[in-house]
Design an enzyme around this catalytic site. Structure first.
Site, mmCIF file in Angstrom:
data_model
loop_
_atom_site.group_PDB
_atom_site.id
_atom_site.type_symbol
_atom_site.label_atom_id
_atom_site.label_comp_id
_atom_site.label_asym_id
_atom_site.label_seq_id
_atom_site.Cartn_x
_atom_site.Cartn_y
_atom_site.Cartn_z
ATOM 1 N N ARG A 180 -14.878 9.976 47.070
ATOM 2 C CA ARG A 180 -14.220 11.234 46.700
ATOM 3 C C ARG A 180 -15.041 12.474 47.070
ATOM 4 O O ARG A 180 -14.999 13.477 46.374
ATOM 5 C CB ARG A 180 -13.884 11.273 45.202
ATOM 6 C CG ARG A 180 -12.877 10.239 44.769
ATOM 7 C CD ARG A 180 -11.518 10.456 45.434
ATOM 8 N NE ARG A 180 -10.572 9.443 45.036
ATOM 9 C CZ ARG A 180 -10.434 8.258 45.649
ATOM 10 N NH1 ARG A 180 -11.162 7.958 46.716
ATOM 11 N NH2 ARG A 180 -9.545 7.392 45.232
ATOM 12 N N SER A 231 -5.621 11.896 39.075
ATOM 13 C CA SER A 231 -6.752 11.424 38.272
ATOM 14 C C SER A 231 -7.621 12.617 37.884
ATOM 15 O O SER A 231 -8.046 13.376 38.755
ATOM 16 C CB SER A 231 -7.622 10.459 39.069
ATOM 17 O OG SER A 231 -6.904 9.299 39.383
ATOM 18 N N GLU A 307 -12.811 14.842 38.553
ATOM 19 C CA GLU A 307 -12.356 14.699 39.943
ATOM 20 C C GLU A 307 -11.563 15.943 40.359
ATOM 21 O O GLU A 307 -11.606 16.365 41.503
ATOM 22 C CB GLU A 307 -11.471 13.465 40.117
ATOM 23 C CG GLU A 307 -10.983 13.399 41.552
ATOM 24 C CD GLU A 307 -10.056 12.245 41.882
ATOM 25 O OE1 GLU A 307 -10.447 11.106 41.636
ATOM 26 O OE2 GLU A 307 -8.969 12.511 42.402
#
Ligand code: EPU
Length: 319
Positions: A180, A231, A307
């Site tokens: 990520r 998320s 995130e």
């Protein structure tokens, strides 16, 4: 508007004479985020084409006015007080894409889901499982987005970026990418090239079944009918008590599904999704984030990392 009204008007006039696309003052960011949360941006720009986009970036850079680039606003939380400075959208300006044999090129504003769909229907594999992901190519490249084992950097060949008013091409081995994260600094992603796999008929049929399964699984496990930002936390990188547990599972085990702060609710379907039940403020979401972090830290000794990106908190941008 935090600047003096006169200065804002002066900037506005200059912007209007420079940029061909839409320019607005005080645009409510809740209109442009998948969370449907966020106050006004001082300057909001939807450039018309690539040159227009580069000119808009140049305007803010040369005047040292802070600005952010936004795709579909699908992975961010914007402060209730909005954003001081500019917001430049990629959506209208950066929309080209092409498929030539196994090589795919896409501008930053192209929807990842659309790209995944089009490439798969051209019998190319590698990003087909990203169908249904809400963001744009620019955002997905910047954060090395992924789902169900497929990740952008697995298929990325090159990225064209804008840095200090100049365009240049970067290759994955020049970037410190990881889970990520694409490893970018202040570079703005303009376009990216991907190399996908040509699928045989049999492979295509197999993968179609997988795509279908995932579509059903997503509908079953993600709260798709409420505004959300995907998320909220990254999955922890280390295992917990010998088990590798996702952020969603940790939050679930803390019994937090269904817990709410104001209009922000931990989804009953997935612990790592916070949904806006209609009137959530960014402050509600942040309160909930703190509750979740504290509970998970107390119980499992892990501090969950966000995130989603935060915009307008602490100046202009932080992640
Ligand atoms: N789980 C629970 N309770 C929950 C939620 C999940 O026990 O409330 C369990 C699931 O049963 C599963 C495990 O946790 O065994 C993992 O859950 P899931 O399959 O939903 O995957 P995830 O790790 O939560 C990641 C990505 C998603 C992506 C899925 C599928 C992150 C932070 N999230 O989620 O990406 O769709 O895998 O590949 O990496 C996004 O980035 O916005 C996003 C949705």
């Amino acid at each position: 508007m935090s600047e003096g009204g006169g200065l804002a008007m002066l900037n506005m006039q200059e912007l209007l004479s420079l940029v061909k696309g839409r320019v607005a003052i005080g645009e409510e960011m809740r209109e442009h985020t998948s969370f449907r949360i966020g106050g006004p941006a001082d300057f909001f720009i939807e450039p018309m084409d690539r040159q227009d986009f580069i000119r808009a970036v140049g305007f803010f850079t040369s005047r040292r006015i802070p600005f952010v680039i936004l795709g579909r606003g699908s992975n961010i939380l914007v402060h209730d007080e909005g954003i001081r400075g500019g917001v430049i959208m990629t959506g209208t300006a950066l929309q080209q894409f092409s498929i030539k044999k196994q090589q795919v090129e896409a501008d930053a504003g192209v929807s990842v889901s659309l790209l995944a769909e089009k490439t798969f229907s051209s019998s190319l594999g590698g990003i087909e499982l990203l169908q249904g992901i809400p963001g744009t190519v620019g955002g997905a490249v910047r954060m090395n987005a992924g789902a169900w084992g497929q990740e952008i950097f697995q298929v990325l060949s090159w990225v064209e970026v804008l840095r200090g008013g100049r365009t240049s091409v970067l290759y994955p081995d020049e970037l410190e990418y990881g889970y990520r994260q694409g490893g970018f600094g202040s570079e703005i992603v303009l376009r990216a090239g991907f190399r996908l796999k040509r699928l045989s008929e049999r492979e295509h049929a197999e993968r179609s079944r997988r795509v279908q399964e995932i579509r059903l699984q997503r509908a079953r496990t993600q709260p798709l009918s409420f505004p959300n930002a995907g998320s909220v936390f990254k999955n922890p990188e280390r295992s917990i008590g010998g088990e590798s547990l996702s952020a969603g599972a940790l939050i679930d085990r803390c019994g937090l599904k269904g817990y709410s702060c104001g209009g922000a609710l931990v989804s009953e379907l997935h612990g790592n999704f916070i949904v806006n039940t209609g009137s959530a403020s960014a402050a509600d979401v942040m309160k909930l984030v703190e509750v979740i972090r504290n509970r998970v830290a107390e119980r499992f000794g892990v501090v969950l990392e966000l995130e989603i990106g935060l915009l307008g908190f602490d100046g202009v941008i932080c992640r």
